[in-house]
Design an enzyme around this catalytic site. Structure first.
Site, PDB file in Angstrom:
ATOM      1  N   ARG A 278       0.840  -1.200   0.000  1.00 52.72           N
ATOM      2  CA  ARG A 278       0.000   0.000   0.000  1.00 52.72           C
ATOM      3  C   ARG A 278       0.872   1.245   0.000  1.00 52.72           C
ATOM      4  O   ARG A 278       1.812   1.361   0.780  1.00 52.72           O
ATOM      5  CB  ARG A 278      -0.928   0.021   1.221  1.00 52.72           C
ATOM      6  N   ARG A 293       2.624   0.960  10.346  1.00 52.99           N
ATOM      7  CA  ARG A 293       2.080   1.412   9.060  1.00 52.99           C
ATOM      8  C   ARG A 293       3.227   1.499   8.060  1.00 52.99           C
ATOM      9  O   ARG A 293       3.955   2.487   8.007  1.00 52.99           O
ATOM     10  CB  ARG A 293       1.386   2.763   9.223  1.00 52.99           C
ATOM     11  N   GLU A 365      -5.029  -1.104  16.259  1.00 52.64           N
ATOM     12  CA  GLU A 365      -5.723  -2.062  15.391  1.00 52.64           C
ATOM     13  C   GLU A 365      -4.765  -3.127  14.868  1.00 52.64           C
ATOM     14  O   GLU A 365      -3.684  -2.818  14.368  1.00 52.64           O
ATOM     15  CB  GLU A 365      -6.356  -1.332  14.199  1.00 52.64           C
ATOM     16  N   SER A 368      -9.257  -6.241  11.284  1.00 53.98           N
ATOM     17  CA  SER A 368     -10.539  -5.617  10.981  1.00 53.98           C
ATOM     18  C   SER A 368     -11.412  -6.656  10.290  1.00 53.98           C
ATOM     19  O   SER A 368     -10.996  -7.250   9.290  1.00 53.98           O
ATOM     20  CB  SER A 368     -10.340  -4.401  10.073  1.00 53.98           C
ATOM     21  N   ARG A 408       2.131  -6.331  12.688  1.00 59.86           N
ATOM     22  CA  ARG A 408       1.623  -5.746  13.924  1.00 59.86           C
ATOM     23  C   ARG A 408       1.630  -6.770  15.050  1.00 59.86           C
ATOM     24  O   ARG A 408       1.873  -6.420  16.211  1.00 59.86           O
ATOM     25  CB  ARG A 408       0.222  -5.183  13.684  1.00 59.86           C
TER      26      ARG A 408
END
Length: 441
Positions: A278, A293, A365, A368, A408
């Site tokens: 991404r 991130r 987070e 999800s 993560r």
């Protein structure tokens, strides 16, 4: 993609839903274009009837020797054909505008979702585990971006040399821990009845359109340079372009694109590991340190294809499956229900699972899980048939969830399992995957 008929028949409900999501999607523009398109249809049908009638007259007039009248009828038919062609061109242009509008509309929130403007309005539903009190243990915990390099298992500097910032190099026990997480997560999902897939990391525009990543999130995607075939998808996206997959959700959801499944096959439970890519164009300045991130990360994904009446129960099951991973790893977490203003583009309802990270002194987070109802199915033309209960075919429901984001998880493990001497204890469930290693020093 939204159902055009539903928008047409329920404009006020759609306006309210868009407002609750903080979206400026223009219902009135859609209705105006839709009305124009629908008005053209009977006009064209009427002209086609006139053309057919005039065409029949021509033969009769020629038999009767009325050449002048026949030529006049031919001219009339030509004029009608030109008018029909103009109206068809108008309709095609309007159809393209309507498709683009529908392609850029976010999903409608489920009625059970809390109305809110952003993450401050999200609702905490549960907590599991108790974060360690390092003060009681007599030492200050290190952040993973310091602890990893100190242990020689994470190297951010060499990642910059090889690529650029916000990439990560793992070595030794770090690489082994990452691989262990992948195998452990996949095994847990297989035990829960999921089918494993190994997928391409490149995806075409149709695949990204089906999941809802295109056209809205094109700036967040890494693209390859390929020769275009000159065609275009909804939203002006060029066909022929390939993209590095942002998540296995995109490819798992499209495995059955343009297929009609048998109802007795459902639900389908799929899982896959993929590297994910991404640009993070929409999140500049957020979580720039460490592994939270980054531009390339590893993830094990879960996807379900279900009957509509089963999808919300399937969402609960999927979320519990994601939570089980963290419980087995011994990582404290909480479950959050996202409000309307914080949900993803394709979701009708989303739960976030957030793991405790000492470096933030907060939960972040890590997964999800979303029910997209028939939104992705309409975009990807995913249907099922059930002859015993209804005629024809219907759109099924799609769900997706991280199970989990490995980077993560990696960060959460080394922060939560660190020791006063700078070592990290390996969670017991991962030791069989790491050749029995108990402590990373």
């Amino acid at each position: 993609m939204l159902d055009a008929k539903f928008v047409r028949e329920n404009p006020d409900a759609v306006r309210a839903a868009m407002k609750s999501r903080g979206s400026n999607w223009d219902v009135d523009e859609f209705l105006a274009l839709d009305e124009k398109r629908r008005a053209i249809i009977p006009e064209v049908e009427s002209l086609q009837a006139q053309r057919n009638a005039a065409s029949k007259q021509i033969g009769a007039l020629m038999k009767e020797g009325k050449r002048d009248a026949a030529e006049a009828a031919k001219a009339e038919v030509g004029t009608i054909k030109d008018t029909i062609a103009d109206l068809d061109a108008q309709r095609s242009e309007i159809d393209a505008q309507v498709r683009h509008l529908l392609a850029t509309a976010p999903n409608l929130p489920d009625a059970s979702v809390t109305i809110g403007g952003g993450e401050e309005d999200n609702v905490e539903l549960k907590r599991w585990g108790t974060p360690r009190d390092f003060a009681v243990e007599g030492f200050e915990p290190q952040a993973h971006w310091d602890l990893g390099p100190a242990l020689g298992i994470v190297d951010f500097e060499r990642a910059v040399k090889l690529a650029e910032s916000r990439f990560v190099v793992l070595s030794g026990a770090g690489a082994a821990l990452n691989r262990a997480l992948m195998n452990f997560m996949i095994d847990q999902h297989l035990n829960a009845g999921y089918k494993e897939w190994w997928l391409p990391v490149l995806a075409n525009a149709d695949t990204l359109f089906g999941s809802g990543n295109l056209p809205k999130f094109e700036d967040d995607l890494y693209k390859t340079k390929t020769e275009s075939d000159g065609n275009a998808l909804e939203g002006g996206v060029t066909a022929g372009q390939l993209y590095l997959t942002p998540t296995a959700e995109t490819t798992l959801t499209s495995l059955h694109r343009d297929e009609v499944l048998e109802g007795k096959q459902l639900p389908l439970r799929y899982t896959a590991y993929t590297p994910c890519f991404r640009e993070e164009a929409g999140s500049a300045g957020r979580d720039t340190r460490g592994m939270i991130r980054v531009h390339q990360f590893d993830k094990v994904e879960m996807v379900k294809l279900t009957r509509p009446e089963d999808s919300f129960e399937a969402l609960e099951d999927m979320t519990q499956q994601g939570e089980k991973i963290l419980e087995l790893l011994g990582l404290p977490y909480r479950r959050i229900e996202l409000c309307t203003g914080d949900m993803g583009f394709s979701s009708a309802k989303t739960y976030d699972i957030e793991a405790w990270l000492p470096s933030y002194n907060d939960y972040k987070e890590i997964s999800s899980c979303s029910n997209c109802v028939d939104f992705q199915a309409r975009r990807a033309n995913l249907k099922y048939r059930d002859p015993e209960n209804f005629k024809g075919s219907r759109y099924l429901h799609t769900l997706n969830g991280s199970g989990q984001a490995m980077g993560r998880c990696f960060a959460a493990i080394i922060e939560n399992y660190q020791n006063a001497d700078g070592s990290v204890t390996v969670p017991e469930v991962l030791r069989p995957y790491m050749r029995g290693l108990e402590v990373i020093r």
